[in-house]
Design a protein around this motif. Structure first.
Motif, PDB file in Angstrom:
ATOM      1  N   GLU A  90       0.844  -1.195   0.000  1.00 39.71           N
ATOM      2  CA  GLU A  90       0.000   0.000   0.000  1.00 39.71           C
ATOM      3  C   GLU A  90       0.882   1.248   0.000  1.00 39.71           C
ATOM      4  OE1 GLU A  90      -2.936   0.117   3.058  1.00 39.71           O
ATOM      5  OE2 GLU A  90      -3.680  -1.907   2.622  1.00 39.71           O
ATOM      6  N   GLU A  91       0.441   2.240  -0.759  1.00 38.58           N
ATOM      7  CA  GLU A  91       1.123   3.521  -0.938  1.00 38.58           C
ATOM      8  C   GLU A  91       2.266   3.455  -1.940  1.00 38.58           C
ATOM      9  OE1 GLU A  91       1.780   5.933   2.456  1.00 38.58           O
ATOM     10  OE2 GLU A  91      -0.259   5.630   3.149  1.00 38.58           O
TER      11      GLU A  91
ATOM     12  N   GLU B 125       3.418   3.210  -5.845  1.00 40.01           N
ATOM     13  CA  GLU B 125       2.758   3.787  -7.018  1.00 40.01           C
ATOM     14  C   GLU B 125       2.946   2.886  -8.232  1.00 40.01           C
ATOM     15  OE1 GLU B 125       3.231   8.473  -5.668  1.00 40.01           O
ATOM     16  OE2 GLU B 125       4.550   7.654  -7.220  1.00 40.01           O
TER      17      GLU B 125
ATOM     18  N   VAL C 229      -1.199   5.593 -10.343  1.00 42.73           N
ATOM     19  CA  VAL C 229      -2.025   5.545  -9.142  1.00 42.73           C
ATOM     20  C   VAL C 229      -1.178   5.171  -7.930  1.00 42.73           C
ATOM     21  CG1 VAL C 229      -4.068   4.844 -10.457  1.00 42.73           C
ATOM     22  CG2 VAL C 229      -2.664   3.097  -9.350  1.00 42.73           C
ATOM     23  N   GLN C 230      -1.657   5.568  -6.775  1.00 42.34           N
ATOM     24  CA  GLN C 230      -1.065   5.142  -5.507  1.00 42.34           C
ATOM     25  C   GLN C 230      -1.948   4.030  -4.947  1.00 42.34           C
ATOM     26  OE1 GLN C 230      -1.110   7.795  -1.950  1.00 42.34           O
ATOM     27  NE2 GLN C 230       1.114   7.575  -2.037  1.00 42.34           N
ATOM     28  N   VAL C 231      -1.349   2.884  -4.617  1.00 40.75           N
ATOM     29  CA  VAL C 231      -2.102   1.693  -4.217  1.00 40.75           C
ATOM     30  C   VAL C 231      -2.826   1.926  -2.895  1.00 40.75           C
ATOM     31  CG1 VAL C 231      -1.918  -0.729  -3.548  1.00 40.75           C
ATOM     32  CG2 VAL C 231      -0.545   0.144  -5.450  1.00 40.75           C
ATOM     33  N   VAL C 232      -4.118   1.539  -2.886  1.00 40.23           N
ATOM     34  CA  VAL C 232      -4.945   1.632  -1.685  1.00 40.23           C
ATOM     35  C   VAL C 232      -5.246   0.231  -1.146  1.00 40.23           C
ATOM     36  CG1 VAL C 232      -7.188   2.340  -0.776  1.00 40.23           C
ATOM     37  CG2 VAL C 232      -5.972   3.819  -2.392  1.00 40.23           C
TER      38      VAL C 232
ATOM     39  N   SER D 171      -5.613  -4.354  -2.436  1.00 39.91           N
ATOM     40  CA  SER D 171      -5.340  -5.376  -3.449  1.00 39.91           C
ATOM     41  C   SER D 171      -6.233  -6.586  -3.234  1.00 39.91           C
ATOM     42  CB  SER D 171      -3.871  -5.802  -3.400  1.00 39.91           C
ATOM     43  OG  SER D 171      -3.566  -6.391  -2.152  1.00 39.91           O
TER      44      SER D 171
ATOM     45  N   TYR E 184      -5.353  -4.364  -8.253  1.00 44.15           N
ATOM     46  CA  TYR E 184      -5.071  -3.286  -7.309  1.00 44.15           C
ATOM     47  C   TYR E 184      -6.089  -2.166  -7.488  1.00 44.15           C
ATOM     48  CZ  TYR E 184      -0.647  -5.509  -6.280  1.00 44.15           C
ATOM     49  OH  TYR E 184       0.301  -6.415  -5.875  1.00 44.15           O
ATOM     50  N   LYS E 185      -6.446  -1.576  -6.364  1.00 39.05           N
ATOM     51  CA  LYS E 185      -7.290  -0.387  -6.397  1.00 39.05           C
ATOM     52  C   LYS E 185      -6.454   0.767  -5.874  1.00 39.05           C
ATOM     53  CE  LYS E 185     -11.756   1.436  -4.905  1.00 39.05           C
ATOM     54  NZ  LYS E 185     -12.985   1.194  -4.099  1.00 39.05           N
ATOM     55  N   GLY E 186      -6.483   1.881  -6.582  1.00 36.03           N
ATOM     56  CA  GLY E 186      -5.686   3.024  -6.168  1.00 36.03           C
ATOM     57  C   GLY E 186      -6.307   4.331  -6.603  1.00 36.03           C
ATOM     58  N   LYS E 187      -5.702   5.418  -6.172  1.00 36.93           N
ATOM     59  CA  LYS E 187      -6.199   6.733  -6.587  1.00 36.93           C
ATOM     60  C   LYS E 187      -5.108   7.441  -7.377  1.00 36.93           C
ATOM     61  CE  LYS E 187      -5.027   8.810  -2.102  1.00 36.93           C
ATOM     62  NZ  LYS E 187      -5.539   9.574  -0.952  1.00 36.93           N
TER      63      LYS E 187
END
Length: 386
Positions: free
Chosen positions: A37-38, A40, A66-69, A71, A82-85
């Motif tokens: 997490e966090e 990129e 994206v930055q990983v939030v 998985s 992965y889900k990220g913003k």
């Protein structure tokens, strides 16, 4: 796994920029452990946008960062997402058409490479990446565990025991002459189905060991049938590698039987090359010491840390979950303990929680050790130990 680019220290002295192309499910498992997490990710994804001129939706392949939030991972289905913003890209190439802060999901596949940006690329991550690029580390072994009318065809990898096919046949009882004929006919179909599954899922030229295990004589019969069918087909891949087969005894035809064989000292020499076997043996040894209460087996962070400082650890057992924690400071503590144990002549075993042994260790705090000598008072004065 193919590494297309590796730059270390470009952001800070502990950072790394890695462009990779995964090739199989073992690579997905390695990436699942490496990406935190966090971290990129930079990747290409089809993105639908609406044009103002005619209000039509257009689908374009765009570059996103994206930055990983979070998985999601399933090794059997070969699924890693992965889900990220979205975050700002200093180069201006990524996120040109997407606002910062938008949540986007990314599913890893074998067709398109992508880039990982890690602020902390530690020893453990480097080791995982190197192992993923070493093809010999991927196919440790295979196993068929069976009993009357049921068989499980599996692959043994450094990450998990993967059930490839379950074969079930309802075999008639042998009471009359006609029943015996039906029984023999069904039994023949049963063994031929196992043989077909083995040919489908096993690469006989590269796999190190193929375990055939069962209660009774089913495994021995299967071995005879495999060689018989291979001779009929002139299957040189099997006939030239028949020394890689190991016929073993276990108490059940279900997956637990494979664990029994891997832990059995009688087969230790034959299985010495397989990573999973070594881990299973060490775990079994730890549980034996724990059961004997001989003060050579301890678990828990504080007890293990104290034993490491004393240079008393022979074998350190730790789960991948401990090393995959999002807390960088906490992870560094575990990596330092691993280094300390190795410097003092001990061995370190990292257990996957996708394995039965890893699950068992995870229930015992995720970290444990076997000592070089008994320390009966290791848990005393714990409150004073920093």
């Amino acid at each position: 796994m193919k590494i297309l680019k590796l730059e270390e220290g470009s952001i800070n002295k502990e950072s790394a920029v890695i462009k990779v192309l995964p090739e199989d499910k073992e690579d997905l498992f390695a990436l699942y452990q490496i990406i935190d997490e966090e971290d990129e990710l930079i990747f290409k994804k089809k993105f639908t946008s609406k044009k103002d001129e005619d209000s039509k939706k257009n689908t374009d392949l765009v570059l996103l960062k994206v930055q990983v939030v979070s998985s999601e991972f399933d090794i059997n289905d070969e699924f890693l997402r992965y889900k990220g913003k979205t975050v700002a890209d200093e180069t201006g190439r990524a996120n040109a058409e997407v606002p910062v802060g938008k949540f986007i999901s990314f599913t890893v596949n074998y067709s398109y490479p992508f880039t990982i940006i890690k602020q902390t690329f530690d020893k453990h991550s480097r080791k995982l990446l190197n192992e993923a690029c070493n093809p010999e580390a991927k196919s440790d072994g295979a196993a068929v565990v069976l009993q009357e009318g049921i068989a499980h065809v599996c692959l043994l990898t450094p990450s998990s025991t993967i059930l490839k096919q379950k074969i079930e046949y309802s075999l008639p009882k042998k009471k009359r002459g006609t029943d015996v004929m039906k029984y023999d006919e069904k039994t023949e179909k049963f063994y031929k189905a196992i043989y077909a599954a083995m040919k489908k899922y096993y690469d006989f030229n590269t796999v190190k060991m193929i375990i055939l295990c069962s209660p009774g004589f089913y495994a021995k019969t299967l071995m005879d049938k495999v060689l018989e069918y291979a001779r009929e087909e002139r299957n040189s891949a099997i006939l030239n590698n028949k020394s890689r087969f190991l016929v073993a005894h276990c108490s059940t035809g279900y997956l637990q039987g494979i664990g029994e064989v891997l832990k059995d000292p009688a087969y230790a020499a034959s299985l010495s090359d397989t990573k999973y076997s070594k881990e299973a043996t060490v775990m079994d040894d730890f549980l034996k010491h724990l059961n004997d209460d001989d003060y050579k087996a301890w678990y828990g962070d504080t007890e293990v840390f104290k034993a490491a400082e004393l240079g008393a650890i022979s074998n350190l057992l730790i789960t991948d979950e401990k090393l995959h924690t999002g807390n960088v400071k906490e992870r560094k503590v575990y990596l330092d303990v691993m280094d300390t144990v190795e410097r003092n002549g001990g061995s370190v075993f990292t257990f996957s929680t996708l394995h039965e042994t890893g699950e068992e260790l995870d229930k015992l705090t995720g970290i444990a050790c076997i000592l070089k000598y008994p320390l009966p008072d290791l848990d005393e004065d714990i409150a004073d130990f920093d």
